[in-house]
Design an enzyme around this catalytic site. Structure first.
Site, PDB file in Angstrom:
ATOM      1  N   ARG A  27       0.314  41.550 -86.836  1.00  0.00           N
ATOM      2  CA  ARG A  27       1.715  41.183 -87.083  1.00  0.00           C
ATOM      3  C   ARG A  27       1.801  40.048 -88.107  1.00  0.00           C
ATOM      4  NH1 ARG A  27       6.909  40.411 -85.411  1.00  0.00           N
ATOM      5  NH2 ARG A  27       7.483  38.241 -85.246  1.00  0.00           N
ATOM      6  N   PHE A  41       6.474  42.741 -81.011  1.00  0.00           N
ATOM      7  CA  PHE A  41       5.697  41.809 -80.184  1.00  0.00           C
ATOM      8  C   PHE A  41       4.687  42.558 -79.327  1.00  0.00           C
ATOM      9  CE2 PHE A  41       9.362  42.812 -77.579  1.00  0.00           C
ATOM     10  CZ  PHE A  41       8.890  42.846 -76.268  1.00  0.00           C
ATOM     11  N   SER A  51      -2.771  46.848 -57.210  1.00  0.00           N
ATOM     12  CA  SER A  51      -2.354  48.073 -57.926  1.00  0.00           C
ATOM     13  C   SER A  51      -3.548  48.971 -58.225  1.00  0.00           C
ATOM     14  CB  SER A  51      -1.666  47.726 -59.240  1.00  0.00           C
ATOM     15  OG  SER A  51      -0.699  46.754 -59.063  1.00  0.00           O
ATOM     16  N   LYS A  55      -3.631  52.768 -56.899  1.00  0.00           N
ATOM     17  CA  LYS A  55      -3.774  53.901 -57.831  1.00  0.00           C
ATOM     18  C   LYS A  55      -5.043  54.699 -57.514  1.00  0.00           C
ATOM     19  CE  LYS A  55      -3.359  55.075 -62.706  1.00  0.00           C
ATOM     20  NZ  LYS A  55      -2.865  54.636 -64.008  1.00  0.00           N
ATOM     21  N   GLU A 139      -6.023  50.652 -72.150  1.00  0.00           N
ATOM     22  CA  GLU A 139      -4.899  51.514 -72.545  1.00  0.00           C
ATOM     23  C   GLU A 139      -3.925  50.714 -73.406  1.00  0.00           C
ATOM     24  OE1 GLU A 139      -2.444  54.520 -69.930  1.00  0.00           O
ATOM     25  OE2 GLU A 139      -1.386  52.608 -69.948  1.00  0.00           O
ATOM     26  N   GLU A 154      13.498  51.044 -65.520  1.00  0.00           N
ATOM     27  CA  GLU A 154      13.134  52.145 -64.620  1.00  0.00           C
ATOM     28  C   GLU A 154      11.964  51.739 -63.731  1.00  0.00           C
ATOM     29  OE1 GLU A 154      11.315  56.216 -63.733  1.00  0.00           O
ATOM     30  OE2 GLU A 154      10.410  54.423 -64.542  1.00  0.00           O
TER      31      GLU A 154
HETATM   32  P1  0O2 Z   1       1.708  49.826 -64.346  1.00  0.00           P
HETATM   33  O1  0O2 Z   1       0.697  48.787 -64.568  1.00  0.00           O
HETATM   34  O2  0O2 Z   1       2.540  49.602 -63.122  1.00  0.00           O
HETATM   35  O3  0O2 Z   1       2.509  50.136 -65.577  1.00  0.00           O
HETATM   36  P2  0O2 Z   1      -3.988  58.414 -65.687  1.00  0.00           P
HETATM   37  O4  0O2 Z   1      -4.030  58.281 -64.212  1.00  0.00           O
HETATM   38  O5  0O2 Z   1      -3.912  57.062 -66.369  1.00  0.00           O
HETATM   39  O6  0O2 Z   1      -5.015  59.329 -66.271  1.00  0.00           O
HETATM   40  P3  0O2 Z   1      -1.303  58.542 -65.841  1.00  0.00           P
HETATM   41  O7  0O2 Z   1      -1.290  57.429 -64.864  1.00  0.00           O
HETATM   42  O8  0O2 Z   1      -0.300  59.644 -65.661  1.00  0.00           O
HETATM   43  O9  0O2 Z   1      -2.670  59.175 -65.948  1.00  0.00           O
HETATM   44  O10 0O2 Z   1      -1.240  57.932 -67.266  1.00  0.00           O
HETATM   45  P4  0O2 Z   1      -0.029  57.796 -68.209  1.00  0.00           P
HETATM   46  O11 0O2 Z   1       1.128  58.517 -67.657  1.00  0.00           O
HETATM   47  O12 0O2 Z   1      -0.495  58.115 -69.576  1.00  0.00           O
HETATM   48  O13 0O2 Z   1       0.250  56.247 -68.143  1.00  0.00           O
HETATM   49  C1  0O2 Z   1       0.611  55.627 -66.981  1.00  0.00           C
HETATM   50  C2  0O2 Z   1       1.384  54.397 -67.368  1.00  0.00           C
HETATM   51  O14 0O2 Z   1       2.439  54.758 -68.257  1.00  0.00           O
HETATM   52  C3  0O2 Z   1       2.063  53.797 -66.175  1.00  0.00           C
HETATM   53  O15 0O2 Z   1       1.205  52.853 -65.607  1.00  0.00           O
HETATM   54  C4  0O2 Z   1       3.284  53.147 -66.768  1.00  0.00           C
HETATM   55  O16 0O2 Z   1       2.964  51.914 -67.348  1.00  0.00           O
HETATM   56  C5  0O2 Z   1       3.641  54.125 -67.858  1.00  0.00           C
HETATM   57  N1  0O2 Z   1       4.515  55.182 -67.352  1.00  0.00           N
HETATM   58  C6  0O2 Z   1       4.213  56.491 -67.224  1.00  0.00           C
HETATM   59  N2  0O2 Z   1       5.261  57.177 -66.753  1.00  0.00           N
HETATM   60  C7  0O2 Z   1       6.269  56.304 -66.570  1.00  0.00           C
HETATM   61  C8  0O2 Z   1       7.626  56.419 -66.118  1.00  0.00           C
HETATM   62  O17 0O2 Z   1       8.118  57.489 -65.762  1.00  0.00           O
HETATM   63  N3  0O2 Z   1       8.344  55.266 -66.067  1.00  0.00           N
HETATM   64  C9  0O2 Z   1       7.836  54.065 -66.456  1.00  0.00           C
HETATM   65  N4  0O2 Z   1       8.624  53.000 -66.373  1.00  0.00           N
HETATM   66  N5  0O2 Z   1       6.554  53.921 -66.874  1.00  0.00           N
HETATM   67  C10 0O2 Z   1       5.792  55.025 -66.941  1.00  0.00           C
HETATM   68  P5  0O2 Z   1       1.163  52.606 -64.049  1.00  0.00           P
HETATM   69  O18 0O2 Z   1      -0.026  53.296 -63.485  1.00  0.00           O
HETATM   70  O19 0O2 Z   1       2.492  52.900 -63.457  1.00  0.00           O
HETATM   71  O20 0O2 Z   1       0.832  51.084 -63.997  1.00  0.00           O
HETATM   72  P1  0O2 Z   2       6.444  34.098 -79.453  1.00  0.00           P
HETATM   73  O1  0O2 Z   2       6.525  35.094 -80.583  1.00  0.00           O
HETATM   74  O2  0O2 Z   2       6.371  32.689 -79.921  1.00  0.00           O
HETATM   75  O3  0O2 Z   2       7.478  34.332 -78.404  1.00  0.00           O
HETATM   76  P2  0O2 Z   2       0.093  34.659 -74.083  1.00  0.00           P
HETATM   77  O4  0O2 Z   2      -0.642  35.950 -74.078  1.00  0.00           O
HETATM   78  O5  0O2 Z   2      -0.476  33.634 -73.159  1.00  0.00           O
HETATM   79  O6  0O2 Z   2       0.359  34.175 -75.461  1.00  0.00           O
HETATM   80  P3  0O2 Z   2       1.764  35.437 -72.035  1.00  0.00           P
HETATM   81  O7  0O2 Z   2       2.403  34.276 -71.358  1.00  0.00           O
HETATM   82  O8  0O2 Z   2       0.568  36.072 -71.430  1.00  0.00           O
HETATM   83  O9  0O2 Z   2       1.479  35.031 -73.516  1.00  0.00           O
HETATM   84  O10 0O2 Z   2       2.855  36.484 -72.218  1.00  0.00           O
HETATM   85  P4  0O2 Z   2       2.779  38.082 -72.415  1.00  0.00           P
HETATM   86  O11 0O2 Z   2       3.533  38.655 -71.291  1.00  0.00           O
HETATM   87  O12 0O2 Z   2       1.433  38.599 -72.754  1.00  0.00           O
HETATM   88  O13 0O2 Z   2       3.619  38.224 -73.730  1.00  0.00           O
HETATM   89  C1  0O2 Z   2       4.789  37.542 -73.891  1.00  0.00           C
HETATM   90  C2  0O2 Z   2       5.038  37.537 -75.367  1.00  0.00           C
HETATM   91  O14 0O2 Z   2       5.911  38.617 -75.641  1.00  0.00           O
HETATM   92  C3  0O2 Z   2       5.715  36.271 -75.739  1.00  0.00           C
HETATM   93  O15 0O2 Z   2       5.363  35.961 -77.068  1.00  0.00           O
HETATM   94  C4  0O2 Z   2       7.167  36.675 -75.690  1.00  0.00           C
HETATM   95  O16 0O2 Z   2       7.953  35.922 -76.560  1.00  0.00           O
HETATM   96  C5  0O2 Z   2       7.119  38.112 -76.153  1.00  0.00           C
HETATM   97  N1  0O2 Z   2       8.236  38.890 -75.610  1.00  0.00           N
HETATM   98  C6  0O2 Z   2       8.434  39.299 -74.358  1.00  0.00           C
HETATM   99  N2  0O2 Z   2       9.559  39.993 -74.251  1.00  0.00           N
HETATM  100  C7  0O2 Z   2      10.107  40.020 -75.482  1.00  0.00           C
HETATM  101  C8  0O2 Z   2      11.279  40.612 -76.024  1.00  0.00           C
HETATM  102  O17 0O2 Z   2      12.058  41.267 -75.341  1.00  0.00           O
HETATM  103  N3  0O2 Z   2      11.482  40.436 -77.367  1.00  0.00           N
HETATM  104  C9  0O2 Z   2      10.608  39.749 -78.160  1.00  0.00           C
HETATM  105  N4  0O2 Z   2      10.840  39.656 -79.467  1.00  0.00           N
HETATM  106  N5  0O2 Z   2       9.502  39.170 -77.667  1.00  0.00           N
HETATM  107  C10 0O2 Z   2       9.248  39.311 -76.345  1.00  0.00           C
HETATM  108  P5  0O2 Z   2       4.555  34.649 -77.410  1.00  0.00           P
HETATM  109  O18 0O2 Z   2       3.116  35.022 -77.433  1.00  0.00           O
HETATM  110  O19 0O2 Z   2       4.959  33.558 -76.496  1.00  0.00           O
HETATM  111  O20 0O2 Z   2       4.992  34.374 -78.869  1.00  0.00           O
END
Ligand code: 0O2
Ligand code: 0O2
Length: 221
Positions: A27, A41, A51, A55, A139, A154
């Protein structure tokens, strides 16, 4: 024997930290070159032990096969402004020497029944440990801001209803998924104009912006 989860998860923690830095680095490079930035981001997480266990039970994965069969213990998520950016990011990732893409799931062309849309890559990634190199699976989910908005909402509702949505809620989520899709479509149609505006207002392009205002100030009369 009880598994030492800290020890097991350490390489995944390291991979997520490294990949977050590397992906955020992409980026930064685009921004510095004043090009359209395909990454909005990046977030990352290691799957919580609870989890992982849930799973594993659901998918009948033996605990001694987690490394090979659970590909999302390390998870990265890349958010983009436009659907076109997703394809660019996939290409950027495929061209990298430190990442080997071993599986692609295109839930954008083929969305899930739930309405979920996203592009998933399963990669092999080498982490350097004191004892030597270890190749782990991770992943990467790549999605637009609209897809992320829908999936985040969702996902939290899923926790509440455990996947069994009341009919009305299910229908609303379907409609919301359709609305998110239409939003992406509309944004793609005006993408060039948006990107032009973003270039004008991006860091370090002051003179171009001033010229633009000088050129257009006569239009106000
Ligand atoms: P988390 O951490 O809660 O997000 P696999 O078992 O990996 O071979 P799977 O699980 O069907 O097959 O893999 P897929 O569908 O490629 O990826 C699963 C992940 O995709 C999920 O992680 C979600 O993060 C996202 N995802 C897939 N389907 C949906 C959906 O219907 N709604 C939402 N909100 N996310 C989805 P997990 O396992 O839920 O873990
Ligand atoms: P920035 O650009 O200054 O905001 P870390 O990995 O320790 O740096 P942490 O706490 O683990 O960060 O957070 P995570 O969940 O990995 O990632 C959060 C990052 O995604 C933060 O950026 C958030 O600002 C950004 N983020 C989350 N949601 C949104 C969103 O809806 N819009 C945008 N634009 N950014 C989002 P950083 O790293 O703090 O940097």
């Amino acid at each position: 024997m009880e598994r030492d989860w800290n020890l097991f998860l350490a390489p995944y923690e390291q991979a997520v930290s490294e990949l977050k830095i590397k992906l955020r680095g992409i980026r930064k490079q685009y921004r510095e070159q004043s090009e359209h930035v395909p990454i909005e981001f990046v977030t990352g997480r290691v799957k919580p032990v609870e989890s992982i266990l849930a799973k594993a039970q659901l998918r009948h994965i033996p605990l001694d096969r987690l490394e090979e069969e659970m590909s999302d213990i390390a998870g990265l998520r890349i958010m983009c402004q436009f659907v076109e950016d997703i394809h660019q990011v996939v290409q950027i990732l495929k061209n990298r020497r430190d990442i080997k893409v071993i599986q692609e799931r295109d839930y954008i062309s083929n969305n899930k029944a739930s309405g979920y849309r996203s592009y998933h890559l399963v990669i092999e990634y080498p982490v350097e440990l004191v004892g030597g190199e270890k190749i782990i699976l991770a992943e990467i989910q790549i999605r637009t801001l609209a897809m992320n908005f829908w999936a985040t909402i969702e996902h939290s509702l899923n926790y509440k209803y455990k996947g069994e949505f009341p009919q009305e809620m299910g229908e609303r989520l379907q409609r919301a998924a359709e609305a998110a899709y239409l939003l992406d479509e509309e944004m793609s149609k005006i993408r060039e104009e948006i990107q032009e505006a973003q270039k004008l207002f991006s860091h370090g392009r002051g003179s171009e912006r001033d010229n633009y205002f000088q050129k257009n100030s006569g239009d106000q009369s």
